[in-house]
Design a protein around this motif. Structure first.
Motif, PDB file in Angstrom:
ATOM      1  N   LEU A  80       0.823  -1.204   0.000  1.00 10.64           N
ATOM      2  CA  LEU A  80       0.000   0.000   0.000  1.00 10.64           C
ATOM      3  C   LEU A  80       0.859   1.256   0.000  1.00 10.64           C
ATOM      4  CD1 LEU A  80      -2.553  -1.094   2.764  1.00 10.64           C
ATOM      5  CD2 LEU A  80      -2.683  -1.509   0.291  1.00 10.64           C
ATOM      6  N   ILE A  81       0.250   2.353  -0.448  1.00 12.60           N
ATOM      7  CA  ILE A  81       0.884   3.670  -0.376  1.00 12.60           C
ATOM      8  C   ILE A  81       0.219   4.444   0.752  1.00 12.60           C
ATOM      9  CG2 ILE A  81       1.327   5.834  -1.585  1.00 12.60           C
ATOM     10  CD1 ILE A  81       1.271   4.310  -4.203  1.00 12.60           C
ATOM     11  N   LEU A  82       0.997   4.876   1.720  1.00 17.39           N
ATOM     12  CA  LEU A  82       0.483   5.561   2.906  1.00 17.39           C
ATOM     13  C   LEU A  82       0.686   7.060   2.754  1.00 17.39           C
ATOM     14  CD1 LEU A  82      -0.668   5.176   5.826  1.00 17.39           C
ATOM     15  CD2 LEU A  82       1.706   5.077   6.606  1.00 17.39           C
ATOM     16  N   GLU A  83      -0.389   7.804   2.903  1.00 19.50           N
ATOM     17  CA  GLU A  83      -0.305   9.258   2.763  1.00 19.50           C
ATOM     18  C   GLU A  83       0.663   9.857   3.795  1.00 19.50           C
ATOM     19  OE1 GLU A  83      -3.548  12.700   2.054  1.00 19.50           O
ATOM     20  OE2 GLU A  83      -3.630  11.801   4.049  1.00 19.50           O
ATOM     21  N   GLY A  84       0.583   9.385   5.032  1.00 24.51           N
ATOM     22  CA  GLY A  84       1.479   9.870   6.075  1.00 24.51           C
ATOM     23  C   GLY A  84       1.202  11.296   6.492  1.00 24.51           C
ATOM     24  N   LEU A  85       2.210  11.929   7.059  1.00 21.24           N
ATOM     25  CA  LEU A  85       2.096  13.304   7.540  1.00 21.24           C
ATOM     26  C   LEU A  85       2.403  14.263   6.400  1.00 21.24           C
ATOM     27  CD1 LEU A  85       1.669  15.069  10.101  1.00 21.24           C
ATOM     28  CD2 LEU A  85       4.146  14.992  10.431  1.00 21.24           C
ATOM     29  N   LYS A  86       1.439  15.125   6.085  1.00 20.35           N
ATOM     30  CA  LYS A  86       1.597  16.068   4.984  1.00 20.35           C
ATOM     31  C   LYS A  86       2.260  17.347   5.501  1.00 20.35           C
ATOM     32  CE  LYS A  86      -1.881  16.481   2.142  1.00 20.35           C
ATOM     33  NZ  LYS A  86      -3.257  16.687   1.630  1.00 20.35           N
TER      34      LYS A  86
ATOM     35  N   SER B  45       4.691   9.479  -2.732  1.00 17.46           N
ATOM     36  CA  SER B  45       4.641   8.390  -3.709  1.00 17.46           C
ATOM     37  C   SER B  45       5.523   7.208  -3.326  1.00 17.46           C
ATOM     38  CB  SER B  45       5.053   8.913  -5.090  1.00 17.46           C
ATOM     39  OG  SER B  45       6.378   9.431  -5.042  1.00 17.46           O
ATOM     40  N   GLU B  46       6.422   7.391  -2.352  1.00 21.09           N
ATOM     41  CA  GLU B  46       7.338   6.322  -1.959  1.00 21.09           C
ATOM     42  C   GLU B  46       7.079   5.826  -0.533  1.00 21.09           C
ATOM     43  OE1 GLU B  46      11.329   7.617  -2.570  1.00 21.09           O
ATOM     44  OE2 GLU B  46      10.972   8.320  -4.613  1.00 21.09           O
ATOM     45  N   ARG B  47       5.970   6.239   0.063  1.00 20.09           N
ATOM     46  CA  ARG B  47       5.648   5.812   1.430  1.00 20.09           C
ATOM     47  C   ARG B  47       4.885   4.487   1.385  1.00 20.09           C
ATOM     48  NH1 ARG B  47       3.604  11.713   3.816  1.00 20.09           N
ATOM     49  NH2 ARG B  47       5.664  12.703   3.749  1.00 20.09           N
ATOM     50  N   TYR B  48       5.646   3.412   1.209  1.00 19.12           N
ATOM     51  CA  TYR B  48       5.034   2.094   1.076  1.00 19.12           C
ATOM     52  C   TYR B  48       4.865   1.440   2.449  1.00 19.12           C
ATOM     53  CZ  TYR B  48       6.417   2.728  -3.803  1.00 19.12           C
ATOM     54  OH  TYR B  48       6.587   3.225  -5.076  1.00 19.12           O
ATOM     55  N   ILE B  49       3.815   0.654   2.573  1.00 13.59           N
ATOM     56  CA  ILE B  49       3.597  -0.142   3.773  1.00 13.59           C
ATOM     57  C   ILE B  49       2.900  -1.429   3.364  1.00 13.59           C
ATOM     58  CG2 ILE B  49       1.395   1.026   4.277  1.00 13.59           C
ATOM     59  CD1 ILE B  49       1.974   0.569   7.260  1.00 13.59           C
ATOM     60  N   HIS B  50       3.323  -2.542   3.900  1.00 11.54           N
ATOM     61  CA  HIS B  50       2.699  -3.824   3.583  1.00 11.54           C
ATOM     62  C   HIS B  50       1.313  -3.889   4.229  1.00 11.54           C
ATOM     63  CE1 HIS B  50       2.117  -8.161   3.099  1.00 11.54           C
ATOM     64  NE2 HIS B  50       3.096  -8.115   2.203  1.00 11.54           N
TER      65      HIS B  50
ATOM     66  N   ARG C 284      -5.163   0.706  -3.262  1.00  8.64           N
ATOM     67  CA  ARG C 284      -3.911   0.508  -2.530  1.00  8.64           C
ATOM     68  C   ARG C 284      -3.380   1.787  -1.883  1.00  8.64           C
ATOM     69  NH1 ARG C 284       0.909   1.016  -6.209  1.00  8.64           N
ATOM     70  NH2 ARG C 284       1.908  -0.372  -4.700  1.00  8.64           N
ATOM     71  N   THR C 285      -4.166   2.871  -1.900  1.00  9.00           N
ATOM     72  CA  THR C 285      -3.735   4.134  -1.305  1.00  9.00           C
ATOM     73  C   THR C 285      -4.480   4.386   0.000  1.00  9.00           C
ATOM     74  OG1 THR C 285      -3.289   5.066  -3.501  1.00  9.00           O
ATOM     75  CG2 THR C 285      -3.455   6.608  -1.655  1.00  9.00           C
ATOM     76  N   VAL C 286      -3.735   4.593   1.060  1.00  8.37           N
ATOM     77  CA  VAL C 286      -4.307   4.897   2.375  1.00  8.37           C
ATOM     78  C   VAL C 286      -4.256   6.406   2.569  1.00  8.37           C
ATOM     79  CG1 VAL C 286      -4.076   4.573   4.870  1.00  8.37           C
ATOM     80  CG2 VAL C 286      -3.552   2.685   3.310  1.00  8.37           C
ATOM     81  N   LEU C 287      -5.407   7.054   2.447  1.00  6.21           N
ATOM     82  CA  LEU C 287      -5.480   8.506   2.561  1.00  6.21           C
ATOM     83  C   LEU C 287      -5.615   8.921   4.020  1.00  6.21           C
ATOM     84  CD1 LEU C 287      -7.852   9.227  -0.467  1.00  6.21           C
ATOM     85  CD2 LEU C 287      -5.357   9.436  -0.367  1.00  6.21           C
ATOM     86  N   HIS C 288      -4.552   8.675   4.776  1.00 11.04           N
ATOM     87  CA  HIS C 288      -4.568   8.966   6.207  1.00 11.04           C
ATOM     88  C   HIS C 288      -3.125   9.043   6.695  1.00 11.04           C
ATOM     89  CE1 HIS C 288      -6.992   9.424   9.763  1.00 11.04           C
ATOM     90  NE2 HIS C 288      -6.262   8.551  10.426  1.00 11.04           N
TER      91      HIS C 288
ATOM     92  N   LYS D 125     -11.920   1.141   3.497  1.00 15.61           N
ATOM     93  CA  LYS D 125     -12.012   2.013   2.327  1.00 15.61           C
ATOM     94  C   LYS D 125     -11.157   1.503   1.167  1.00 15.61           C
ATOM     95  CE  LYS D 125     -13.229   6.304   4.700  1.00 15.61           C
ATOM     96  NZ  LYS D 125     -12.788   7.669   5.094  1.00 15.61           N
ATOM     97  N   LEU D 126     -10.320   0.498   1.427  1.00 14.84           N
ATOM     98  CA  LEU D 126      -9.542  -0.119   0.351  1.00 14.84           C
ATOM     99  C   LEU D 126     -10.392  -1.079  -0.474  1.00 14.84           C
ATOM    100  CD1 LEU D 126      -6.256  -0.995   2.303  1.00 14.84           C
ATOM    101  CD2 LEU D 126      -6.590   0.905   0.710  1.00 14.84           C
TER     102      LEU D 126
END
Length: 315
Positions: A11-17, A89-94, A172-176, A186-187
């Motif tokens: 997954l791609i994690l949005e993380g801290l913006k 775009s590179e914040r991956y998480i399994h 596959r994108t976690v908007l959080h 939501k996935l």
């Protein structure tokens, strides 16, 4: 099909913006807060464990809160720190790691309520039935209350997250900023009606029982204090109860703000910030509030620092 399965497992994690110019200040601030949470809470648990005079139900029950604060902060903050300097775009998480983080985050939040409920029960017995306090709040009762607080939270969250894990994934994108239960379901492109029904019931039961029990407990304590003419007893009761209520109010308001902001999708950025604050502010405040407000703990801290300072001066 294999490629699709692989893609949805990573997954791609949005993380801290944060903006590039704000990344260093944000990292330093979060790191300092995390260190403070760890040192203050672990230090308080060690102090209560080592000082036999603090081996009382109230302090032993509070150890549950400090352990939970350390656990909750560790679930969220290190992930945020890792992602500060990483492009979105590179914040991956399994997916498995995302599920674990969501479970741990909700487990910590739920345990905050259940632990504060058993702490309210302890204060109720101490003030409303002082003559029976030692008979009721035995070591076995303290263990039973602690186990029940963690077990109830564990079971409720296991069902909550389990209902989301059962769903297939088409995104596959976690908007959080980090993984939570809403991020998981939501996935999926399937119906999430059951998730919403249980999630609503979970929230109502947890917050309702928490708020109801704490409110009822302190109303009864207030009645006892108002009817008693013992000023010393009332002063001690007000001090310990005010400390507990302050911790509860901070935690409850932090959680309530998140629930309210969920109703306004256009305020999603504020909701994400509120999620982060929920896992940062209460853990940072709890140990300080208890450490400074409870006289017995404060005295032990002063004695320890005085002893250490005196030892250094004599060397």
């Amino acid at each position: 099909m294999e490629n699709h399965s692989f893609n949805t497992d990573i997954l791609i994690l949005e993380g801290l913006k944060v903006s590039p110019e704000s990344s260093i200040p944000a990292f330093v601030l979060l790191l300092l807060i995390y260190i403070f949470i760890m040192v203050s809470n672990i230090g308080l648990v060690v102090l209560i464990t080592m000082e036999r005079s603090l081996h009382q139900p109230m302090y032993l029950l509070f150890c549950n809160m400090s352990v939970n604060d350390v656990f909750g902060a560790t679930t969220v903050i290190p992930q945020l720190l890792r992602n500060v300097f990483t492009p979105i775009s590179e914040r991956y998480i399994h997916y498995i790691d995302c599920v674990i983080q969501a479970f741990c985050g909700h487990f910590s939040a739920s345990a905050s309520h259940t632990v504060l409920m058993i702490m309210a029960f302890d204060r109720y017995v101490a003030i409303c039935s002082p003559l029976r306090y030692t008979a009721i709040m035995t070591s076995r009762m303290v263990v039973a209350l602690s186990v029940s607080a963690w077990t109830v939270a564990l079971l409720m969250v296991a069902i909550l997250v389990g209902l989301s894990v059962r769903l297939s994934r088409c995104r596959r994108t976690v908007l959080h900023p980090f993984c939570d239960n809403a991020s998981l379901f939501k996935l999926s492109c399937e119906s999430i009606l059951i998730n919403n029904i249980y999630g609503l019931g979970y929230t109502v039961v947890l917050l309702g029982s928490s708020l109801g029990s704490v409110t009822l407990t302190y109303l009864k304590i207030a009645v006892v204090c108002l009817s008693s003419r013992n000023k010393s007893l009332n002063g001690k009761a007000l001090q310990t109860c005010a400390t507990h209520l302050t911790v509860y109010i901070i935690m409850f308001l932090s959680g309530s703000i998140i629930i309210i902001l969920h109703r306004f999708p256009y305020l999603s950025d504020y909701r994400k910030l509120a999620f982060i604050l929920f896992h940062v502010v209460p853990p940072a405040m709890n140990a300080v509030i208890y450490g400074l407000q409870i006289k017995a703990v404060r005295q032990k801290i002063v004695i320890m620092f005085t002893r250490n300072t005196g030892g250094e001066m004599t060397q």
